[in-house]
Scaffold this active site. Sequence first.
Site, short mmCIF file in Angstrom:
data_model
loop_
_atom_site.label_atom_id
_atom_site.label_comp_id
_atom_site.label_asym_id
_atom_site.label_seq_id
_atom_site.Cartn_x
_atom_site.Cartn_y
_atom_site.Cartn_z
N ASP A 37 0.86 -1.18 0.00
CA ASP A 37 0.00 0.00 0.00
C ASP A 37 0.90 1.23 0.00
OD1 ASP A 37 -2.20 1.94 0.76
OD2 ASP A 37 -3.28 0.06 1.06
N ASP A 63 3.89 2.46 -4.64
CA ASP A 63 2.92 3.14 -5.50
C ASP A 63 2.94 2.38 -6.82
OD1 ASP A 63 1.54 4.73 -7.28
OD2 ASP A 63 2.40 6.62 -6.56
N VAL A 64 1.89 1.63 -7.08
CA VAL A 64 1.90 0.72 -8.24
C VAL A 64 1.87 1.47 -9.57
CG1 VAL A 64 0.86 -1.17 -6.95
CG2 VAL A 64 -0.63 0.46 -8.17
N ASN A 90 -5.46 -4.89 -6.71
CA ASN A 90 -6.58 -4.25 -6.03
C ASN A 90 -6.41 -2.75 -5.86
OD1 ASN A 90 -8.95 -4.17 -4.00
ND2 ASN A 90 -7.22 -3.43 -2.77
N TYR A 156 -12.91 6.72 -13.45
CA TYR A 156 -13.07 5.44 -12.76
C TYR A 156 -13.73 4.42 -13.68
CZ TYR A 156 -13.93 2.23 -8.88
OH TYR A 156 -13.95 1.14 -8.03
N LYS A 160 -11.84 1.00 -15.00
CA LYS A 160 -12.33 -0.32 -14.61
C LYS A 160 -12.84 -1.10 -15.83
CE LYS A 160 -11.48 -0.02 -10.20
NZ LYS A 160 -10.51 -0.91 -9.52
N THR A 191 -17.05 -0.46 3.14
CA THR A 191 -15.65 -0.25 3.52
C THR A 191 -15.47 1.05 4.28
OG1 THR A 191 -15.15 0.90 1.44
CG2 THR A 191 -14.85 -1.50 1.48
#
Length: 267
Positions: A37, A63-64, A90, A156, A160, A191
């Site tokens: 994360d 940081d992906v 994710n 977004y 996705k 969440t």
Amino acid sequence: MTRIDGRTAVVTGSGNGIGRAIATAYAAAGAHVVVSDVLTDDGERTVAEITEAGGSAVFVAADVAVPDQAAALIAAAVDRFGGLDVLVNNAGGGGAQLRLHEVEPADFDRVIAVNLGGTFLCSRYAIPHFLAAGSGAIVNIASTYGLIGAPKAPAYCASKGAIINLTRQLAVDYGPDNIRVNAICPGYIDTGLGRRGPTLSEEDFAAATAVRERAAARQPLGRQAQPAEVAAVALFLASDASSFMTGSIVPVDGGCTTTFNYGDASN
């Protein structure tokens, strides 16, 4: 069949929410889990909970969206546990809730970079290890917003939707190598509004939560899911129980993408 004993799994964005639930479920099923994360405290908390429960986990900050950091994350998993068996993409963000003409280009680019770019980069660095091992599983976390249009979420939805078709494409290319690639499309998940929650005032948080609860109540199952309910599907897709599944897009959404919701007009 849903045990993954001895396997090594990288779960990105696992400091909170769905990612945290997946990391916890994998560890409980016997995997060595690399929690990752950008939020170090949250990631280390996930590791602490896993290890206190008797599981195996380490934390790697990454940081992906940054190629070097995505590469280092995968390398750290292999160095620590001797290989890699499962990758869960994710990590992601939603961006500002605006119509497209109101979105700043830099904000749009950032959502695409993290959601889609992070999925590409982590997969790109994981796949050579899967090829060398002769097997592997990738579980991409997409969204119902990748299957339908949704208000004020252009970046977004675009990211996705792209993840969904990238999942199919990777399944085509790597199926012959015994690498399975599937995606989960969560719906309304409880969440605590994820990373948005801590940035909202108490009043705004309550209002945003109420909106989600009302929307979830209109779906066929009439409620939000718990993160563990998504994690159970992610565990299935990582395990031998799903050995003949690849390229599958699995909604975990309480039925919300099965029907056109008429709202008050249906009464």
